[in-house]
Design an enzyme around this catalytic site. Structure first.
Site, PDB file in Angstrom:
ATOM      1  N   VAL A  21      38.027   1.925   4.609  1.00 14.17           N
ATOM      2  CA  VAL A  21      39.043   0.980   5.229  1.00 14.17           C
ATOM      3  C   VAL A  21      39.803   0.221   4.049  1.00 14.17           C
ATOM      4  O   VAL A  21      39.030   0.165   3.008  1.00 14.17           O
ATOM      5  CB  VAL A  21      38.507   0.152   6.219  1.00 14.17           C
ATOM      6  CG1 VAL A  21      38.226   1.001   7.458  1.00 14.17           C
ATOM      7  CG2 VAL A  21      37.666  -0.773   5.795  1.00 14.17           C
ATOM      8  N   SER A  22      40.838  -0.135   4.327  1.00 12.38           N
ATOM      9  CA  SER A  22      41.669  -0.841   3.005  1.00 12.38           C
ATOM     10  C   SER A  22      41.204  -2.387   3.112  1.00 12.38           C
ATOM     11  O   SER A  22      41.225  -2.736   1.933  1.00 12.38           O
ATOM     12  CB  SER A  22      43.155  -0.799   3.456  1.00 12.38           C
ATOM     13  OG  SER A  22      43.489   0.592   3.190  1.00 12.38           O
TER      14      SER A  22
END
Length: 205
Positions: free
Chosen positions: A66-67
């Site tokens: 995920v970012s």
């Protein structure tokens, strides 16, 4: 019994490009029909199976990403899905995780993944979606997988969920920040205004 290249690939559990490469390397042989289609001897292919079975003992690597920190719940969901999928298929697996932009090629988990694929010790790479690997450049990693005979499994191949579109908006801001800083200088008023405009657009999305 002679079978087609698609049937031969299914018999050995490999991709068609892998089968073509083995033929080019002289590991297997085929005959050609008058129309130029490959035909493989089923008995010969089955003789290869003990050799190929030893390769399937290589572990499966899963990769989740995920970012940002506020997406950690999504990271947990990815990991759970990967673990459930691999367990259901009876694979011996390990999950690598990263928290960082899909534009960042220097993430610890990604670097470890690439190194292990290139070592020839990974039998299978499993992703929830190819964009979990990289925003741009996933195909380069998939080419490495093909070279080192690592199967690639994508659990979801359809459209990305909304949260991934939100990540893309964040990546657009990141790209614009880098390029505008180079064009105008990191402290310029024009640069700050551009980044603020893009960030607002990302938030609206």
């Amino acid at each position: 019994m002679k079978i087609s290249i698609g049937q031969a690939a299914k018999e050995l559990g490999v991709s068609i490009p892998t089968l073509r490469r083995w033929e080019a390397e002289g590991k297997i042989h085929s005959e050609r029909t008058p129309n130029g289609h490959r035909r493989y001897d089923l008995a010969q292919l089955r003789g290869l199976k003990p050799y190929e079975a030893s390769k399937t003992n290589r572990p499966t690597l899963c990769y989740a990403r995920v970012s940002s920190h506020d997406q950690k719940e999504d990271l947990l969901r990815q990991v759970a899905l990967l673990e459930t999928f691999c367990a259901a298929n009876g694979w011996t697996y390990e999950v690598l995780q990263d928290l960082g932009s899909g534009l960042n090629y220097n993430k610890k988990g990604l670097q470890q993944l690439i190194q292990r694929i290139c070592s020839g010790t990974v039998g299978r790479l499993v992703l929830t979606h190819k964009d979990r690997l990289l925003r741009f450049g996933s195909e380069l990693v998939f080419s490495l997988c093909e070279t080192f005979q690592t199967e690639v499994v994508l659990i979801n191949q359809g459209e990305l969920p909304l949260r991934f579109e939100e990540e893309l908006a964040q990546d657009v801001v990141e790209i614009s920040t880098v390029f505008s800083a180079r064009l105008y200088g990191s402290r310029s008023h024009k640069n700050r205004k551009l980044v603020e405009t893009l960030r607002k657009a990302a938030e609206d999305l």
